[in-house]
Scaffold this motif. Structure first.
Motif, PDB file in Angstrom:
ATOM      1  N   UNK A   1       0.812  -1.218   0.000  1.00 42.56           N
ATOM      2  CA  UNK A   1       0.000   0.000   0.000  1.00 42.56           C
ATOM      3  C   UNK A   1       0.847   1.271   0.000  1.00 42.56           C
ATOM      4  N   UNK A   2       2.123   1.149   0.387  1.00 48.66           N
ATOM      5  CA  UNK A   2       2.975   2.339   0.382  1.00 48.66           C
ATOM      6  C   UNK A   2       3.423   2.713  -1.032  1.00 48.66           C
ATOM      7  N   UNK A   3       3.100   1.861  -1.984  1.00 51.43           N
ATOM      8  CA  UNK A   3       3.555   2.129  -3.356  1.00 51.43           C
ATOM      9  C   UNK A   3       2.419   2.514  -4.291  1.00 51.43           C
ATOM     10  N   UNK A   4       1.288   2.831  -3.717  1.00 48.95           N
ATOM     11  CA  UNK A   4       0.131   3.306  -4.488  1.00 48.95           C
ATOM     12  C   UNK A   4      -0.191   2.384  -5.669  1.00 48.95           C
ATOM     13  N   UNK A   5      -0.290   1.096  -5.364  1.00 54.37           N
ATOM     14  CA  UNK A   5      -0.679   0.148  -6.398  1.00 54.37           C
ATOM     15  C   UNK A   5      -2.190  -0.083  -6.268  1.00 54.37           C
TER      16      UNK A   5
END
Lengths: 256, 319
Positions: B108-112
């Motif tokens: 979720x920290x990689x905006x997927x």
């Protein structure tokens, strides 16, 4: 980013069984208030509100302190933070996320306990009256107090062990509850130096006394809106300062 | 081509003691450049400063002096982590989460998108062999399984540079082979892998180049062959003697017997003499093999300073 950390902190708390024990005991205490209320002829409402709000406040405090002091320390100690900080996540975002997560947990628990209190009140009175609204204001003040305590616990958690952080947080809470007395003590003393010190302490320590509206709610007195605004602003400013201090410490420390 | 990792004079002092703090230098002026697409081994005995280096690069601790850049961005720049994966040493994760939940949390920290997260999580779980344990809470995971999930979270977001701190530790032989395959696979995809290890065969098998670190100081940088070849100085001969035949007198002291087989270690220069003696004794030679030193020997000598000269040669004199 911050919100992702907050939700995971909430999930951690929800999966911790200790929490359910606390809620159980809080509800048990509210149930006991009903029993005590029944033998307090004529003042059931007062007794139930008083005991119920006190239970919400005490159990909230226990949760805020015991979960709060471990928030950052546990992540460093167990090294779960290593993989997390390898994400594009700033340390201050992590801190605020942890804080928001615990605050969310406290809010949900307080809401549940308030619901328990409402059920107990309805059981006794069979109706709600307009003055019961002050109970909600008192609950809001408890939440503000918990938010402040959580911020302090988080601050200590950034550089100290849970045991010491508990002592520090609890100490500050007690000192903050009696901060008015500390100032009064300074005023009656004849030493100007001591008077200055107690005055300084009065302004430095968080004033938890302002957040106590349990008696007003129990007697059904209306709580002035200005007090709500003042308390909200006071808590917001104090929490911001504490979190800034926590971020400054945590952002510059080496993880072991 | 842009360098993947540029380390410039990285130094770290730890302060020990309660009242009178004394500095202890864990890393001393490390300077290294690793090109994109390289598999780079960071070798050294325990306490050499390998983990300290990785923690500095990941921003977990702060340098006393010096600095580093990853893919052209300073290590203080958090955005650099979009392109970087990291497996910590002896990884430990939130034990109240399942493997799938942990990976989803990190993703979720990689905006997927949710769909993309699901797809990648399924694929890395498959890659590290944890698909069947994907919905088990990590508190029930063994050390080897934690190592695997650690590898999975390091490569989940398809980083261009992957840092692995002792990736083989805690793994059984099958797990180690799988970890090696993953590293080779990353190399095939053109990713840069920087991994620390104290297991020489792993480095030999995987790395384009290795650096040797002892006592916080870089001892040399070179290909694994260069590092190992320095030490090949004796050979082992395994043989059997026919009934009634005796060991040549010259080899009597050197030979050890296990069942019907004998084993001798001879310096390279004396190999032919030894073989002549064995032929005269009508011995049946089973094998002649190079005796590579154990890494322990290698490091012990380095620490003792004996290999200092060789190390300088490996790095082309440029320490």
């Amino acid at each position: 980013m911050t919100w992702v950390v907050a939700l995971n902190t909430f999930r951690e708390a929800v999966r911790d069984r200790v929490l359910y024990n606390l809620i159980f005991f809080a509800l048990l205490m509210i149930a006991a208030a009903v029993l005590v209320g029944q033998i307090s002829i004529g003042i059931e409402h007062l007794v139930i509100v008083n005991l119920g709000l006190t239970a919400i406040s005490i159990f909230g405090l226990v949760m805020a302190i015991f979960i709060g002091v471990g928030l950052v320390y546990k992540e460093i100690d167990k090294r779960t933070l290593y993989a997390l900080l390898a994400r594009p996540l700033r340390r201050r975002q992590f801190l605020v996320g942890k804080y928001a997560g615990l605050l969310l947990t406290l809010a949900v628990n307080t809401a549940l306990m308030t619901l328990g209190l409402a059920v107990a009140l309805f059981y006794v009175s069979r109706t709600f009256v307009r003055s019961d609204l002050s109970i909600l204001v008192a609950v809001y003040f408890i939440l503000l107090k918990l938010a402040l305590v959580t911020a302090l616990a988080l601050l200590f958690s950034c550089f100290s062990t849970p045991m010491l952080s508990t002592v520090f947080t609890l100490g500050l809470y007690l000192a903050g509850t009696f901060s008015t007395d500390i100032r009064s003590f300074g005023e009656v003393t004849e030493s100007p130096a001591l008077g200055a010190v107690t005055k300084f302490l009065y302004y430095l320590l968080p004033n938890f006394n302002n957040f106590n509206a349990i008696a007003a709610a129990a007697y059904g007195r209306q709580i002035p809106l200005i007090l709500v605004a003042q308390n909200t602003a006071y808590a917001a400013i104090y929490i911001t300062l504490v979190l800034l201090a926590a971020a400054a410490i945590f952002s510059n420390r080496d993880l072991k | 081509m842009q360098a993947a990792i540029e380390i410039d004079g990285l130094t770290k002092d730890y302060y020990l003691g309660f009242w009178r703090k004394r500095p202890r230098r864990a890393l001393d002026g490390l300077t290294l450049t690793i090109e994109e697409g390289e598999v780079f081994g960071f070798l050294g005995p325990n306490g050499a400063g390998k983990t300290t280096t990785l923690k500095l690069l990941m921003g977990l601790i702060f340098p006393t002096s010096g600095g580093a850049r990853i893919l052209g961005r300073a290590i203080e720049d958090v955005s650099m982590h979009h392109d970087v994966g990291y497996l910590p040493e002896q990884p430990y994760f939130y034990d109240y989460l399942t493997a799938r939940e942990l990976l989803d949390y990190f993703a979720r920290f990689f905006r997927l998108s949710a769909e993309e997260r699901r797809r990648r999580i399924g694929s890395v779980l498959d890659l590290v062999g944890l698909s069947s344990a994907a919905d088990v809470q990590l508190r029930r995971y063994s050390k080897g399984m934690l190592q695997r999930i650690g590898m999975a979270q390091a490569i989940l977001h398809q980083p261009r540079v992957v840092f692995l701190d002792e990736p083989m530790s805690g793994l059984d032989p099958v797990g180690r082979r799988e970890a090696r395959d993953i590293i080779l696979d990353l190399k095939r995809q053109g990713r840069t892998v920087f991994f620390s290890t104290h297991i020489l065969p792993d480095a030999e098998m995987l790395c384009d180049r290795v650096a040797v670190l002892v006592g916080g100081k870089l001892q040399g940088v070179g290909s694994p062959e260069q590092i190992v070849s320095i030490e090949v100085e004796s050979l082992e001969v395994l043989f059997e003697l026919p009934a009634g035949s005796a060991l040549p007198p010259a080899l009597e002291d050197a030979a050890t017997q296990t069942g019907a087989r004998y084993r001798i270690q001879v310096p390279e220069a004396q190999l032919y003499d030894a073989l002549e003696g064995l032929r005269a004794a009508r011995a049946r030679i089973i094998s002649v093999s190079q005796l590579k030193p154990t890494l322990e020997d290698f490091f012990l000598r380095l620490v003792g300073g004996e290999q200092r000269k060789h190390a300088v040669e490996i790095s082309g004199g440029g320490l």
